[in-house]
Scaffold this active site. Structure first.
Site, PDB file in Angstrom:
ATOM      1  N   TYR A 153       0.835  -1.207   0.000  1.00 28.06           N
ATOM      2  CA  TYR A 153       0.000   0.000   0.000  1.00 28.06           C
ATOM      3  C   TYR A 153       0.871   1.259   0.000  1.00 28.06           C
ATOM      4  O   TYR A 153       0.616   2.208  -0.742  1.00 28.06           O
ATOM      5  CB  TYR A 153      -0.897  -0.041   1.226  1.00 28.06           C
ATOM      6  CG  TYR A 153      -1.965   1.020   1.304  1.00 28.06           C
ATOM      7  CD1 TYR A 153      -3.116   0.927   0.534  1.00 28.06           C
ATOM      8  CD2 TYR A 153      -1.846   2.099   2.185  1.00 28.06           C
ATOM      9  CE1 TYR A 153      -4.114   1.882   0.621  1.00 28.06           C
ATOM     10  CE2 TYR A 153      -2.834   3.059   2.283  1.00 28.06           C
ATOM     11  CZ  TYR A 153      -3.969   2.951   1.498  1.00 28.06           C
ATOM     12  OH  TYR A 153      -4.957   3.894   1.589  1.00 28.06           O
ATOM     13  N   LYS A 157       0.932   4.059  -2.936  1.00 28.42           N
ATOM     14  CA  LYS A 157       0.552   5.443  -2.656  1.00 28.42           C
ATOM     15  C   LYS A 157       1.701   6.408  -2.915  1.00 28.42           C
ATOM     16  O   LYS A 157       1.489   7.547  -3.356  1.00 28.42           O
ATOM     17  CB  LYS A 157       0.059   5.562  -1.210  1.00 28.42           C
ATOM     18  CG  LYS A 157      -1.269   4.856  -0.948  1.00 28.42           C
ATOM     19  CD  LYS A 157      -2.373   5.348  -1.871  1.00 28.42           C
ATOM     20  CE  LYS A 157      -3.761   4.911  -1.408  1.00 28.42           C
ATOM     21  NZ  LYS A 157      -4.819   5.355  -2.350  1.00 28.42           N
TER      22      LYS A 157
END
Length: 252
Positions: A153, A157
């Site tokens: 993640y 991001k």
């Protein structure tokens, strides 16, 4: 705002942050296409917009699927008009420590966040360039700065931030801006799932988070929607390539 003729696409908008952004853009006068994996799951979002006098439609699409993305964007253009606002919000988590994270966990998260944002942005940019106006808003996260148990993640991001800056450079001459919002702790189903993964009561997790936030509270989806509305608006034409941390205080 002179947005009555604008058409916006918001991905991952069946619930949470995406739904809040879709409702806010509709309240600002945009026609909004709500995209999620399950079209029926979008009913609450589109229903609330249409009931309030706005215009919204729901479409099912896997943003990591090139053919599905192209079909969805073409459908939006035919039904609502050329999309000139795009909010890449669709996201998933597959949290785990590195030594336990599977290749599928990695691929799923990176594909939805990064590949999905690339495919959606590529599909809409032609409409934006032709119109001489465009707003792309990508949802990053404070996790881009690093977060235990979120290697996939965090990488996705952080990648979105570089992607955003590059879009700003490439598309700026055509009247298209690209910016990213990096939320902190926002009260959503995703953060509730994090609490469950950690074996904590959600209320306890929110309190622990609020204790570390300068403004003394956790965020709500509308906090992100307000920021997205500004970046998607007419007045933000000189703001591009930026990452706005909406986290209730300084980030590390």
């Amino acid at each position: 705002m002179n947005t009555k003729r604008r058409t916006a696409i918001v991905t991952g908008a069946a619930r949470g942050i995406g739904a809040a952004i879709a409702r806010r853009l509709a309240a600002d006068g945009m026609a909004v296409a709500v995209i999620d994996l399950d079209e029926s799951a979008c009913a609450d979002t589109t229903g609330s917009i249409n009931d309030a006098g706005g215009t919204a439609m729901a479409l099912a699409a896997d943003v990591a699927d090139e053919a599905a993305v192209n079909k969805a964007v073409a459908g939006v253009a035919d039904a609502l008009g050329p999309p000139t606002v795009l909010v890449n919000n669709a996201g998933v988590t597959r949290d785990d420590l590195l030594f336990k994270m599977t290749a599928q966990d990695w691929d799923t998260v990176v594909n939805v966040h990064l590949r999905g944002s690339f495919l959606m942005s590529r599909a809409v940019q032609g409409h934006m360039v032709e119109a001489g106006f465009g707003r792309i808003v990508n949802l990053s996260s404070t996790s881009a700065l690093g977060n235990r148990g979120q290697a996939n993640y965090a990488a996705a991001k952080a990648g979105l931030q570089g992607f955003t800056k590059t879009l700003a450079i490439e598309l700026g001459r055509y009247g298209v801006t690209a910016n990213a919002i990096a939320p902190g702790f926002i009260e959503t189903e995703m953060t509730a799932a994090t609490a469950q993964r950690l074996g904590m009561d959600f209320a306890d997790l929110k309190k622990a988070a609020a204790d570390q936030i300068a403004v003394g509270r956790t965020g709500r989806p509308d906090d992100i929607a307000h920021a997205a509305a500004f970046l998607a608006g007419e007045e933000a034409g000189f703001v591009s390539g930026q990452v706005l941390y909406v986290a209730g205080g300084p980030t590390n």
